[in-house]
Design a protein around this motif. Structure first.
Motif, PDB file in Angstrom:
ATOM      1  N   GLY A 408       0.792  -1.229   0.000  1.00 36.54           N
ATOM      2  CA  GLY A 408       0.000   0.000   0.000  1.00 36.54           C
ATOM      3  C   GLY A 408       0.819   1.269   0.000  1.00 36.54           C
ATOM      4  N   ASP A 409       2.070   1.211   0.525  1.00 35.31           N
ATOM      5  CA  ASP A 409       2.908   2.414   0.610  1.00 35.31           C
ATOM      6  C   ASP A 409       3.634   2.718  -0.699  1.00 35.31           C
ATOM      7  OD1 ASP A 409       2.201   2.905   3.236  1.00 35.31           O
ATOM      8  OD2 ASP A 409       3.772   1.584   4.010  1.00 35.31           O
ATOM      9  N   GLU A 410       3.735   1.723  -1.580  1.00 35.14           N
ATOM     10  CA  GLU A 410       4.413   1.946  -2.868  1.00 35.14           C
ATOM     11  C   GLU A 410       3.472   2.653  -3.840  1.00 35.14           C
ATOM     12  OE1 GLU A 410       7.638  -1.690  -3.371  1.00 35.14           O
ATOM     13  OE2 GLU A 410       5.647  -1.929  -4.251  1.00 35.14           O
ATOM     14  N   THR A 411       4.047   3.496  -4.692  1.00 34.99           N
ATOM     15  CA  THR A 411       3.247   4.078  -5.780  1.00 34.99           C
ATOM     16  C   THR A 411       3.119   3.026  -6.886  1.00 34.99           C
ATOM     17  OG1 THR A 411       5.152   4.940  -6.972  1.00 34.99           O
ATOM     18  CG2 THR A 411       4.163   6.384  -5.294  1.00 34.99           C
ATOM     19  N   VAL A 412       2.253   3.310  -7.855  1.00 30.71           N
ATOM     20  CA  VAL A 412       2.089   2.402  -8.999  1.00 30.71           C
ATOM     21  C   VAL A 412       3.442   2.192  -9.680  1.00 30.71           C
ATOM     22  CG1 VAL A 412       1.072   2.195 -11.313  1.00 30.71           C
ATOM     23  CG2 VAL A 412      -0.338   2.979  -9.391  1.00 30.71           C
ATOM     24  N   PHE A 413       4.170   3.295  -9.917  1.00 34.37           N
ATOM     25  CA  PHE A 413       5.459   3.179 -10.606  1.00 34.37           C
ATOM     26  C   PHE A 413       6.459   2.388  -9.769  1.00 34.37           C
ATOM     27  CE2 PHE A 413       9.707   4.403 -11.877  1.00 34.37           C
ATOM     28  CZ  PHE A 413       9.626   4.220 -13.248  1.00 34.37           C
ATOM     29  N   GLU A 414       6.517   2.673  -8.451  1.00 32.48           N
ATOM     30  CA  GLU A 414       7.463   1.959  -7.574  1.00 32.48           C
ATOM     31  C   GLU A 414       7.143   0.469  -7.533  1.00 32.48           C
ATOM     32  OE1 GLU A 414       8.338   5.652  -4.445  1.00 32.48           O
ATOM     33  OE2 GLU A 414       6.807   4.143  -3.987  1.00 32.48           O
ATOM     34  N   ALA A 418       9.817  -2.219  -8.659  1.00 33.26           N
ATOM     35  CA  ALA A 418      10.290  -3.264  -7.735  1.00 33.26           C
ATOM     36  C   ALA A 418      10.197  -4.644  -8.383  1.00 33.26           C
ATOM     37  CB  ALA A 418       9.461  -3.224  -6.447  1.00 33.26           C
ATOM     38  N   SER A 419       9.176  -4.840  -9.228  1.00 29.47           N
ATOM     39  CA  SER A 419       9.010  -6.139  -9.895  1.00 29.47           C
ATOM     40  C   SER A 419       9.967  -6.307 -11.064  1.00 29.47           C
ATOM     41  CB  SER A 419       7.573  -6.292 -10.410  1.00 29.47           C
ATOM     42  OG  SER A 419       6.659  -6.292  -9.335  1.00 29.47           O
ATOM     43  N   PHE A 420      10.293  -5.182 -11.753  1.00 33.22           N
ATOM     44  CA  PHE A 420      11.148  -5.259 -12.954  1.00 33.22           C
ATOM     45  C   PHE A 420      12.260  -4.211 -12.871  1.00 33.22           C
ATOM     46  CE2 PHE A 420       6.661  -6.084 -14.157  1.00 33.22           C
ATOM     47  CZ  PHE A 420       6.764  -7.463 -14.289  1.00 33.22           C
ATOM     48  N   PRO A 421      13.228  -4.404 -11.940  1.00 31.41           N
ATOM     49  CA  PRO A 421      14.287  -3.396 -11.737  1.00 31.41           C
ATOM     50  C   PRO A 421      15.164  -3.193 -12.972  1.00 31.41           C
ATOM     51  CG  PRO A 421      14.723  -5.383 -10.444  1.00 31.41           C
ATOM     52  CD  PRO A 421      13.359  -5.543 -11.017  1.00 31.41           C
ATOM     53  N   GLN A 422      15.216  -4.207 -13.864  1.00 30.10           N
ATOM     54  CA  GLN A 422      16.067  -4.080 -15.057  1.00 30.10           C
ATOM     55  C   GLN A 422      15.416  -3.240 -16.161  1.00 30.10           C
ATOM     56  OE1 GLN A 422      16.373  -7.340 -13.483  1.00 30.10           O
ATOM     57  NE2 GLN A 422      18.248  -6.420 -12.705  1.00 30.10           N
ATOM     58  N   ALA A 423      14.095  -3.087 -16.088  1.00 29.00           N
ATOM     59  CA  ALA A 423      13.391  -2.350 -17.156  1.00 29.00           C
ATOM     60  C   ALA A 423      13.637  -0.849 -17.002  1.00 29.00           C
ATOM     61  CB  ALA A 423      11.896  -2.644 -17.082  1.00 29.00           C
ATOM     62  N   GLY A 424      13.711  -0.160 -18.108  1.00 30.34           N
ATOM     63  CA  GLY A 424      13.927   1.292 -18.064  1.00 30.34           C
ATOM     64  C   GLY A 424      12.662   2.029 -17.641  1.00 30.34           C
ATOM     65  N   GLY A 426      11.191   4.531 -19.113  1.00 30.51           N
ATOM     66  CA  GLY A 426      10.283   4.729 -20.260  1.00 30.51           C
ATOM     67  C   GLY A 426       9.444   3.492 -20.521  1.00 30.51           C
ATOM     68  N   THR A 427      10.074   2.321 -20.447  1.00 29.86           N
ATOM     69  CA  THR A 427       9.375   1.047 -20.684  1.00 29.86           C
ATOM     70  C   THR A 427       8.260   0.852 -19.659  1.00 29.86           C
ATOM     71  OG1 THR A 427      11.403   0.081 -21.543  1.00 29.86           O
ATOM     72  CG2 THR A 427       9.681  -1.460 -20.870  1.00 29.86           C
ATOM     73  N   LEU A 428       8.571   1.132 -18.386  1.00 31.24           N
ATOM     74  CA  LEU A 428       7.581   0.927 -17.326  1.00 31.24           C
ATOM     75  C   LEU A 428       6.429   1.927 -17.438  1.00 31.24           C
ATOM     76  CD1 LEU A 428       9.770   0.063 -14.192  1.00 31.24           C
ATOM     77  CD2 LEU A 428       8.569  -1.483 -15.748  1.00 31.24           C
ATOM     78  N   THR A 430       5.345   3.169 -20.256  1.00 29.50           N
ATOM     79  CA  THR A 430       4.536   2.669 -21.379  1.00 29.50           C
ATOM     80  C   THR A 430       3.647   1.524 -20.910  1.00 29.50           C
ATOM     81  OG1 THR A 430       6.280   3.274 -22.925  1.00 29.50           O
ATOM     82  CG2 THR A 430       4.632   1.709 -23.717  1.00 29.50           C
ATOM     83  N   LEU A 431       4.223   0.618 -20.116  1.00 30.29           N
ATOM     84  CA  LEU A 431       3.454  -0.508 -19.568  1.00 30.29           C
ATOM     85  C   LEU A 431       2.289   0.017 -18.722  1.00 30.29           C
ATOM     86  CD1 LEU A 431       3.095  -3.561 -18.866  1.00 30.29           C
ATOM     87  CD2 LEU A 431       4.679  -3.184 -16.963  1.00 30.29           C
ATOM     88  N   ALA A 432       2.586   0.996 -17.849  1.00 28.22           N
ATOM     89  CA  ALA A 432       1.541   1.574 -17.000  1.00 28.22           C
ATOM     90  C   ALA A 432       0.444   2.200 -17.860  1.00 28.22           C
ATOM     91  CB  ALA A 432       2.148   2.618 -16.063  1.00 28.22           C
ATOM     92  N   GLY A 433       0.859   2.894 -18.938  1.00 28.67           N
ATOM     93  CA  GLY A 433      -0.103   3.538 -19.839  1.00 28.67           C
ATOM     94  C   GLY A 433      -1.026   2.537 -20.515  1.00 28.67           C
ATOM     95  N   CYS A 434      -0.487   1.371 -20.893  1.00 27.98           N
ATOM     96  CA  CYS A 434      -1.307   0.319 -21.520  1.00 27.98           C
ATOM     97  C   CYS A 434      -2.429  -0.130 -20.583  1.00 27.98           C
ATOM     98  CB  CYS A 434      -0.448  -0.899 -21.853  1.00 27.98           C
ATOM     99  SG  CYS A 434       0.612  -0.663 -23.275  1.00 27.98           S
ATOM    100  N   PHE A 435      -2.147  -0.082 -19.277  1.00 24.70           N
ATOM    101  CA  PHE A 435      -3.132  -0.556 -18.306  1.00 24.70           C
ATOM    102  C   PHE A 435      -3.850   0.606 -17.607  1.00 24.70           C
ATOM    103  CE2 PHE A 435      -0.838  -4.334 -19.233  1.00 24.70           C
ATOM    104  CZ  PHE A 435      -1.769  -5.354 -19.111  1.00 24.70           C
ATOM    105  N   GLY A 436      -3.887   1.746 -18.302  1.00 24.74           N
ATOM    106  CA  GLY A 436      -4.747   2.846 -17.846  1.00 24.74           C
ATOM    107  C   GLY A 436      -4.133   3.796 -16.836  1.00 24.74           C
TER     108      GLY A 436
END
Length: 548
Positions: A408-414, A418-424, A426-428, A430-436
């Motif tokens: 609950g304390d993490e933001t959507v981006f965080e 945390a799940s994909f530390p290797q992803a850039g 910009g990539t994350l 874009t992923l967030a944008g795909c899911f609204g």
């Protein structure tokens, strides 16, 4: 009749409506559509008298009764579910309460001197109660609750002990039993299983009053409504026909508007070019002035507003072995209730099984057993027998409780980071944008997310690093129509294997290629998907009679 006449409404800095109008007539069944936050619930509250427009009028025929079902059901406890439903029966519940008071007064020695008046009044109230069908009220309440999948035991239990989803059904049953002249139903299809959904659909088709409803279930909306009112940029636009027809008309209207805009832009460019070319020549001064005045008077065509529909594209998952999961002689019981007794089932690569069965048949248990074979803490283990995953199977499991595991304390981006530390970054994004989650939405803490937002975030995390075997328990609960459409399109191109439970018939028909039906008599397996299952059995869900 209900009429919204040139209403305007603002919440804080957000303008919801500007001079918007709509009409709802007796016998009309209207679907209210628009993006989240557009003002659908505000329309309901204004008609129900819970909010007033800032300007304009809400006109309702005198004497018209209105029943309003919203997602905010309030506190319920201290009475049985059937009693809570009967309490909502409009005038009948008031008459029943008065009869009970009069009966108590008639046996009270202190009220003996008023006996004649009490008996006279009791006769009047009882006659009116009987005239309105009051003595059949409990039977009708039980019939409605049974339609919404309540067992007799659950009907008679304290409503306060029920989960939020079952309380929602009690609140919905109250409105249905009331049979008001106008019904306002805000997402009535949420929290319903397939059997309840089909029963409600049939009930609403037969209802002869005025109905205004929202729903994220496309098939449900299509089968009930004969008119759509769309909220878009502060105005209300009415379309005749069901949801599919509305989508076609809206797309056609957008296409025409775009063509009109492009024609005008070409004409304007031509005029401006002429003005720029000849403005310095005295010989063309009159023509230039004439064209400048003409341009000033032209009413500019606005381009159509583009609805953002971001597509999510799967990366190809790693290939699994041909045998994805096998059940061998599985036994499972909860207390005295046996779910499976010697269950055998084999699931192969690229098969997409949808699991059907009435409440308590063991649909979610089946999915939990598969999850338990992968991560014991996540699922359920068989009492006897074995559930075995095949070679190279990488599983993704989505269930309603998956949403409770978010920090609950993490933001959507965080949470994504945390799940994909290797992803850039910009990539994350874009992923967030795909899911609204666009713009500042990625900075929201998980604890303030709605049920739909949490479901989208969990789904994004599961699908970004794609498994080759998806196990989904009611994945479309809480999702709006646009997100659901995106998910269906994405899963349609998924190259792996699927096992899922859903009450959404659009989702079932688009994605399944096998059906596993759990019945008290045993398992039934059907080749072909949900659409073929309906054609072969003559019903849309187990427990419904053919044609029912």
């Amino acid at each position: 009749m209900i009429r919204l006449d040139n209403i305007s409404k603002q919440h804080g800095h957000q303008i919801l409506f500007i001079d918007a109008s709509m009409v709802l007539l007796k016998g009309e069944k209207v679907g209210l559509v628009g993006p989240n936050g557009a003002g659908k619930s505000t329309i309901f509250r204004m008609i129900a008298g819970q909010e007033q427009p800032d300007d304009g009028r809400v006109l309702i025929d005198g004497g018209m009764t209105i029943g309003y079902f919203s997602q905010d059901v309030g506190e319920m406890s201290g009475q049985s579910a059937v009693a809570a439903v009967m309490d909502g029966a409009g005038p009948l519940s008031a008459l029943a309460a008065e009869m009970a008071q009069l009966e108590a007064a008639m046996v009270d020695p202190g009220e003996a001197d008023k006996m004649d008046d009490l008996v006279t009044r009791y006769g009047e109230v009882q006659a009116r109660f009987q005239e309105l069908g009051g003595y059949g009220l409990e039977d009708r309440a039980r019939e409605v609750l049974a339609g919404l999948s309540f067992s007799e035991e659950r009907m008679d239990a304290d409503v306060g002990l029920l989960s939020g989803g079952w309380k929602m059904r009690v609140a919905l049953a109250r409105i249905l039993l009331m049979q008001p002249d106008g019904m306002l139903l805000d997402e009535p299809s949420n929290h319903l299983d397939l059997e309840s959904l089909i029963w409600l659909e049939d009930f609403l088709k037969r209802y002869d009053g005025a109905l205004l409803m929202t729903s994220h279930d496309r098939e449900f909306m299509n089968r009930i409504v004969n008119k759509i009112v769309e909220i878009d940029a502060g105005s209300l636009t009415t379309y005749s026909g069901n949801y599919d027809f509305y989508e076609q008309q809206r797309a056609l209207s957008e296409k025409q508007r775009q063509a009109q805009y492009e024609r005008q832009q070409a004409m304007l460019a031509k005029e401006i070019k002429f003005i720029e070319r000849f403005k310095a020549r005295a010989s063309h001064a009159a023509q230039v002035q004439s064209r400048v005045k003409k341009l000033d008077k032209i009413e500019k065509v606005e381009p159509p507003k583009r609805r953002q529909a971001v597509r999510f594209e799967f990366r190809a998952p790693p290939r699994s072995g041909d045998d994805v999961v096998s059940f061998k002689n599985v036994h499972k019981a909860y207390g005295n209730h046996t779910i499976y007794d010697g269950f055998d089932f084999q699931l192969g690569r690229k098969e997409r099984w949808c699991v059907l069965g009435v409440n308590g048949a063991g649909k979610s248990t089946l999915l939990k057993l598969v999850a338990g074979a992968h991560i014991p803490d996540l699922g359920t283990l068989p009492d006897k027998g074995a559930v075995t995953l095949g070679a190279s199977v990488k599983m993704g499991y989505f269930a309603q409780h998956s949403m409770d595991l978010l920090d609950g304390d993490e933001t959507v981006f965080e949470s994504l980071d945390a799940s994909f530390p290797q992803a850039g970054q910009g990539t994350l994004r874009t992923l967030a944008g795909c899911f609204g989650f666009s713009g500042d939405d990625v900075e929201k803490p998980c604890r303030v997310l709605s049920g739909g937002e949490k479901a989208r975030l969990v789904m994004a995390k599961m699908l970004y690093d794609p498994p080759n075997f998806l196990v989904l328990d009611e994945p479309t609960n809480h999702l709006d129509m646009a997100t659901k459409e995106m998910l269906v399109e994405a899963l349609a191109s998924f190259e792996g294997t699927m096992l899922f439970v859903s009450h959404d018939r659009y989702f079932l028909s688009r994605l399944s290629n096998r059906v596993l039906e759990l019945t008290p008599e045993g398992l039934h397996q059907y080749g072909g998907g949900y659409t073929e299952y309906v054609a072969r059995t003559g019903h849309e869900a187990p427990g419904l009679h053919p044609g029912g």
